[in-house]
Enzyme design. Structure first.
Site, PDB file in Angstrom:
ATOM      1  N   SER A 257       0.748  -1.189  -0.253  1.00 45.02           N
ATOM      2  CA  SER A 257      -0.392   0.259  -0.018  1.00 45.02           C
ATOM      3  C   SER A 257       0.872   0.994   0.424  1.00 45.02           C
ATOM      4  O   SER A 257       0.565   2.443  -0.683  1.00 45.02           O
ATOM      5  CB  SER A 257      -1.147  -0.417   1.159  1.00 45.02           C
ATOM      6  OG  SER A 257      -2.096   1.344   1.081  1.00 45.02           O
TER       7      SER A 257
ATOM      8  N   ARG B  76      11.181  -9.756  -1.582  1.00 50.04           N
ATOM      9  CA  ARG B  76      10.920 -10.674  -1.813  1.00 50.04           C
ATOM     10  C   ARG B  76      10.739 -11.913  -2.564  1.00 50.04           C
ATOM     11  O   ARG B  76       9.659 -10.067  -3.411  1.00 50.04           O
ATOM     12  CB  ARG B  76      10.708 -12.022  -0.286  1.00 50.04           C
ATOM     13  CG  ARG B  76       9.271 -11.742  -0.201  1.00 50.04           C
ATOM     14  CD  ARG B  76       8.375 -12.368   1.104  1.00 50.04           C
ATOM     15  NE  ARG B  76       6.937 -11.599   0.727  1.00 50.04           N
ATOM     16  CZ  ARG B  76       6.604 -12.174   2.441  1.00 50.04           C
ATOM     17  NH1 ARG B  76       6.748 -12.762   3.116  1.00 50.04           N
ATOM     18  NH2 ARG B  76       5.138 -12.282   2.133  1.00 50.04           N
TER      19      ARG B  76
ATOM     20  N   GLN C 275       8.781  -6.387  10.233  1.00 47.18           N
ATOM     21  CA  GLN C 275       9.947  -5.335  10.364  1.00 47.18           C
ATOM     22  C   GLN C 275      11.573  -5.601  10.912  1.00 47.18           C
ATOM     23  O   GLN C 275      12.177  -5.848  10.541  1.00 47.18           O
ATOM     24  CB  GLN C 275       9.145  -4.182  10.438  1.00 47.18           C
ATOM     25  CG  GLN C 275       8.569  -3.499   9.570  1.00 47.18           C
ATOM     26  CD  GLN C 275       8.283  -2.064   9.724  1.00 47.18           C
ATOM     27  OE1 GLN C 275       9.063  -1.385  10.782  1.00 47.18           O
ATOM     28  NE2 GLN C 275       7.185  -1.182   8.809  1.00 47.18           N
TER      29      GLN C 275
ATOM     30  N   LYS D 285      -0.541  10.620   6.402  1.00 47.46           N
ATOM     31  CA  LYS D 285      -2.027  10.842   7.467  1.00 47.46           C
ATOM     32  C   LYS D 285      -2.833  10.525   5.947  1.00 47.46           C
ATOM     33  O   LYS D 285      -3.576  10.891   5.906  1.00 47.46           O
ATOM     34  CB  LYS D 285      -2.304  12.061   7.615  1.00 47.46           C
ATOM     35  CG  LYS D 285      -1.055  12.020   8.892  1.00 47.46           C
ATOM     36  CD  LYS D 285      -0.954  11.325  10.337  1.00 47.46           C
ATOM     37  CE  LYS D 285      -0.513  10.136   9.886  1.00 47.46           C
ATOM     38  NZ  LYS D 285      -0.739   9.076  10.973  1.00 47.46           N
TER      39      LYS D 285
ATOM     40  N   ASP E  43      -0.995   7.561  16.093  1.00 49.80           N
ATOM     41  CA  ASP E  43      -1.719   6.346  14.945  1.00 49.80           C
ATOM     42  C   ASP E  43      -2.402   5.264  15.540  1.00 49.80           C
ATOM     43  O   ASP E  43      -3.781   5.175  14.582  1.00 49.80           O
ATOM     44  CB  ASP E  43      -0.819   6.322  13.456  1.00 49.80           C
ATOM     45  CG  ASP E  43      -1.005   5.784  12.404  1.00 49.80           C
ATOM     46  OD1 ASP E  43      -0.685   4.537  12.172  1.00 49.80           O
ATOM     47  OD2 ASP E  43      -1.390   6.347  11.278  1.00 49.80           O
TER      48      ASP E  43
ATOM     49  N   GLU F 132      -6.578   5.152  14.189  1.00 46.72           N
ATOM     50  CA  GLU F 132      -7.159   3.214  13.044  1.00 46.72           C
ATOM     51  C   GLU F 132      -8.143   2.789  14.383  1.00 46.72           C
ATOM     52  O   GLU F 132      -9.344   2.143  13.434  1.00 46.72           O
ATOM     53  CB  GLU F 132      -5.928   2.986  13.017  1.00 46.72           C
ATOM     54  CG  GLU F 132      -4.795   2.811  13.723  1.00 46.72           C
ATOM     55  CD  GLU F 132      -3.607   1.716  13.160  1.00 46.72           C
ATOM     56  OE1 GLU F 132      -3.408   2.525  12.084  1.00 46.72           O
ATOM     57  OE2 GLU F 132      -3.122   1.085  13.175  1.00 46.72           O
TER      58      GLU F 132
HETATM   59  N1  LIG Z   1      -0.786   1.140   4.281  1.00 46.35           N
HETATM   60  C1  LIG Z   1      -1.284   2.380   4.792  1.00 46.35           C
HETATM   61  O1  LIG Z   1      -1.984   3.262   4.193  1.00 46.35           O
HETATM   62  C2  LIG Z   1      -0.401   2.688   5.673  1.00 46.35           C
HETATM   63  C3  LIG Z   1       0.871   1.877   6.102  1.00 46.35           C
HETATM   64  N2  LIG Z   1       1.889   2.901   6.496  1.00 46.35           N
HETATM   65  C4  LIG Z   1       2.844   1.981   8.021  1.00 46.35           C
HETATM   66  O2  LIG Z   1       3.548   1.712   6.203  1.00 46.35           O
HETATM   67  C5  LIG Z   1       4.489   0.186   6.892  1.00 46.35           C
HETATM   68  C6  LIG Z   1       4.254  -0.576   5.097  1.00 46.35           C
HETATM   69  O3  LIG Z   1       2.588  -0.260   5.506  1.00 46.35           O
HETATM   70  P1  LIG Z   1       1.660  -1.020   4.385  1.00 46.35           P
HETATM   71  O4  LIG Z   1       1.917  -0.387   2.976  1.00 46.35           O
HETATM   72  O5  LIG Z   1       0.636  -1.363   4.368  1.00 46.35           O
HETATM   73  O6  LIG Z   1       2.067  -2.379   4.450  1.00 46.35           O
HETATM   74  P2  LIG Z   1       1.182  -3.430   2.828  1.00 46.35           P
HETATM   75  O7  LIG Z   1       1.491  -4.665   3.641  1.00 46.35           O
HETATM   76  O8  LIG Z   1       0.542  -3.309   1.969  1.00 46.35           O
HETATM   77  O9  LIG Z   1       3.027  -4.281   1.492  1.00 46.35           O
HETATM   78  C7  LIG Z   1       3.925  -4.916   3.059  1.00 46.35           C
HETATM   79  C8  LIG Z   1       5.227  -5.119   1.707  1.00 46.35           C
HETATM   80  O10 LIG Z   1       5.623  -5.905   1.699  1.00 46.35           O
HETATM   81  C9  LIG Z   1       6.373  -6.772   1.432  1.00 46.35           C
HETATM   82  N3  LIG Z   1       6.916  -8.239   2.272  1.00 46.35           N
HETATM   83  C10 LIG Z   1       6.317  -8.832   3.341  1.00 46.35           C
HETATM   84  N4  LIG Z   1       7.038  -9.418   3.462  1.00 46.35           N
HETATM   85  C11 LIG Z   1       8.069  -8.983   3.354  1.00 46.35           C
HETATM   86  C12 LIG Z   1       9.345 -10.257   4.011  1.00 46.35           C
HETATM   87  N5  LIG Z   1       9.056 -10.559   4.812  1.00 46.35           N
HETATM   88  N6  LIG Z   1      10.946  -9.899   2.433  1.00 46.35           N
HETATM   89  C13 LIG Z   1      10.415  -8.901   1.208  1.00 46.35           C
HETATM   90  N7  LIG Z   1       9.014  -8.314   1.588  1.00 46.35           N
HETATM   91  C14 LIG Z   1       8.242  -8.348   2.754  1.00 46.35           C
HETATM   92  C15 LIG Z   1       5.176  -7.825   0.717  1.00 46.35           C
HETATM   93  O11 LIG Z   1       5.464  -8.386  -0.192  1.00 46.35           O
HETATM   94  P3  LIG Z   1       4.320  -9.467  -0.432  1.00 46.35           P
HETATM   95  O12 LIG Z   1       4.198  -9.768  -2.042  1.00 46.35           O
HETATM   96  O13 LIG Z   1       5.765 -10.589  -0.484  1.00 46.35           O
HETATM   97  O14 LIG Z   1       3.775  -9.650   0.435  1.00 46.35           O
HETATM   98  C16 LIG Z   1       3.656  -5.995   0.020  1.00 46.35           C
HETATM   99  O15 LIG Z   1       4.791  -5.336  -0.684  1.00 46.35           O
HETATM  100  C17 LIG Z   1       4.047  -0.112   7.965  1.00 46.35           C
HETATM  101  O16 LIG Z   1       4.901   0.467   8.968  1.00 46.35           O
HETATM  102  C18 LIG Z   1       2.928   0.917   7.650  1.00 46.35           C
HETATM  103  O17 LIG Z   1       2.176   0.923   9.689  1.00 46.35           O
HETATM  104  C19 LIG Z   1       1.654   3.890   7.646  1.00 46.35           C
HETATM  105  C20 LIG Z   1       1.045   4.888   6.951  1.00 46.35           C
HETATM  106  C21 LIG Z   1      -0.024   4.111   6.602  1.00 46.35           C
HETATM  107  C1  LIG Z   2      -4.117   4.618   6.745  1.00 50.54           C
HETATM  108  C2  LIG Z   2      -3.326   4.919   7.788  1.00 50.54           C
HETATM  109  O1  LIG Z   2      -2.471   5.725   8.171  1.00 50.54           O
HETATM  110  C3  LIG Z   2      -3.503   3.869   9.169  1.00 50.54           C
HETATM  111  C4  LIG Z   2      -5.060   3.813   8.772  1.00 50.54           C
HETATM  112  O2  LIG Z   2      -3.210   4.359  10.064  1.00 50.54           O
HETATM  113  C5  LIG Z   2      -2.707   2.774   8.358  1.00 50.54           C
HETATM  114  O3  LIG Z   2      -3.177   1.995   7.103  1.00 50.54           O
HETATM  115  O4  LIG Z   2      -1.565   2.395   9.024  1.00 50.54           O
END
Ligand SMILES: NC(=O)C1=CN([C@@H]2O[C@H](COP(=O)(O)OP(=O)(O)OC[C@H]3O[C@@H](n4cnc5c(N)ncnc54)[C@H](OP(=O)(O)O)[C@@H]3O)[C@@H](O)[C@H]2O)C=CC1
Ligand SMILES: CC(=O)[C@](C)(O)C(=O)O
Length: 344
Positions: free
Chosen positions: A27, A48, A85, A130, A190, A194
């Protein structure tokens, strides 16, 4: 200068010439990588093998195993799931960091709760949009942006703040606003937002409203249009201009109902329960429970998720949304199909 910074306040040069490794392409990862590349920065992806690797390569990125991406880069943005992580950091990131690197996060969870303890010879900061990752991308493409928080945990090079601001500007946040925070404040607010307002709060409110209407014998389709579909339209008005803007557009009947009935539904009792949620976050109880749930293989998460997907608001909603071509398909499906459908 205002506390909230914008594009004009930011020096982009500090990040130019540096290689940025985006670890993860989900995402947030896909949005950061695409936006930074289009902002003129040098981006590689660490992943990966799997569906994200394929997507990133289709988008034209060079994809490396995580360890190699880290060793090749100056700035390492960890956009893996929070629960993954620590393991990936210990196995593939920490051994490949070099003095003077920047270790960057989009959420402070793992640093704040001491799951990741960075070495002393790197910059450590967060740039936390955000908003959901797919909207970080969509708004960037539209010429807008999603606001972001930045915070410096460790400034080894003396340039951590400037790098954080340039990074935030590179993902488009300079168009919407960039505000300084700390890892503690970003993490706790955060998680609270959420859980108690945005996702947990809204879904609980919407389901309760839907169930109240359907259990009273009203049509589920009417309940869906009233409680779910229209929510976006109301929130759009809040997004554009706050409570005043929304109340300007709705009827006076609705506004009177807002005033007299809203506090009967959400009130001081609700706030007391919100404070309980915040306490569980601040004490680390939530974080511990989430870490243990993942270590156990997510039994509760999977069971609740399966039940939620069968909720009538979802089954009715899927049927209705399939009949509304202008409603974007769920994120995970191919949005190109929707665009073709609408234009044909
Ligand atoms: N989602 C959001 O809108 C928001 C997220 N965040 C933060 O951003 C960070 C990422 O979240 P988000 O984008 O939602 O995560 P997602 O679950 O959407 O994406 C995770 C990514 O990491 C990869 N991945 C997972 N495990 C591994 C591994 N062991 N080795 C290598 N790659 C791996 C996945 O690939 P694969 O396809 O192989 O699974 C995928 O590309 C978090 O810290 C979250 O709190 C912050 C603000 C908003
Ligand atoms: C989109 C956002 O900032 C959230 C809800 O905190 C999350 O997906 O981690």
């Amino acid at each position: 200068m205002s506390k909230v910074l914008y594009e004009k306040d930011i020096q982009k040069e500090v990040l130019q010439g540096k290689k940025i490794a985006v670890i993860g392409y989900g995402s947030q990862g896909h949005a950061h990588a695409l936006n930074l590349r289009e902002s003129g920065y040098d981006v590689v992806i660490g992943l990966r093998a799997g569906k994200s690797q394929q997507k990133a390569e289709e988008d034209g990125f060079t994809v490396y195993p995580v360890a190699e991406a880290v060793s090749e880069s100056d700035v390492i943005m960890i956009l893996l799931p929070d629960e993954n992580q620590k393991q990936v950091y210990e196995e593939s990131i920490k051994p490949n960091l070099a003095a003077g690197n920047a270790l960057v996060f989009a959420h402070g969870f793992n640093v704040h709760f001491s799951q990741i303890v960075p070495p002393s010879d790197v910059d450590v900061f967060l740039v936390a949009p955000k908003g959901p990752g797919h909207l970080v991308r969509r708004t960037y493409e539209s010429g807008a942006g999603v606001p972001a928080l930045y915070g410096v945990y460790q400034d080894y090079t003396g340039s951590a703040k400037e790098l954080a601001l340039a990074y935030a500007q590179g993902i488009g946040a300079g168009r919407a606003g960039i505000l300084e925070t700390s890892f503690q404040e970003e993490t706790e607010t955060d998680l609270f937002g959420e859980q108690a307002v945005l996702c947990g709060g809204v879904t609980s409110l919407v389901k309760a409203g839907f169930e109240t209407l359907t259990e009273a014998g009203y049509q589920p389709e009417v309940a869906y249009f009233e409680c779910m579909h229209e929510l976006k339209l109301i929130v759009d008005l809040l997004y554009e201009g706050g409570l005043e803007n929304m109340r300007y557009s709705i009827s006076d009947t609705a506004q009177w109902g807002d005033f007299v009935s809203g506090p009967r539904v959400v009130n001081e009792d609700t706030k007391a329960r919100m404070k309980d949620v915040l306490t569980d976050i601040q004490t680390g109880k939530f974080a511990k429970d989430w870490i243990l749930e993942n270590q156990a293989g997510r039994p509760q998460f999977n069971a609740i998720n399966a039940a939620e997907n069968k909720h009538q608001i979802e089954t009715v909603g899927r049927e209705l949304r399939d009949l509304m071509p202008f409603v974007k398909q769920p994120i995970q499906t191919k949005q190109k199909e929707v665009k073709q459908h609408v234009t044909n």
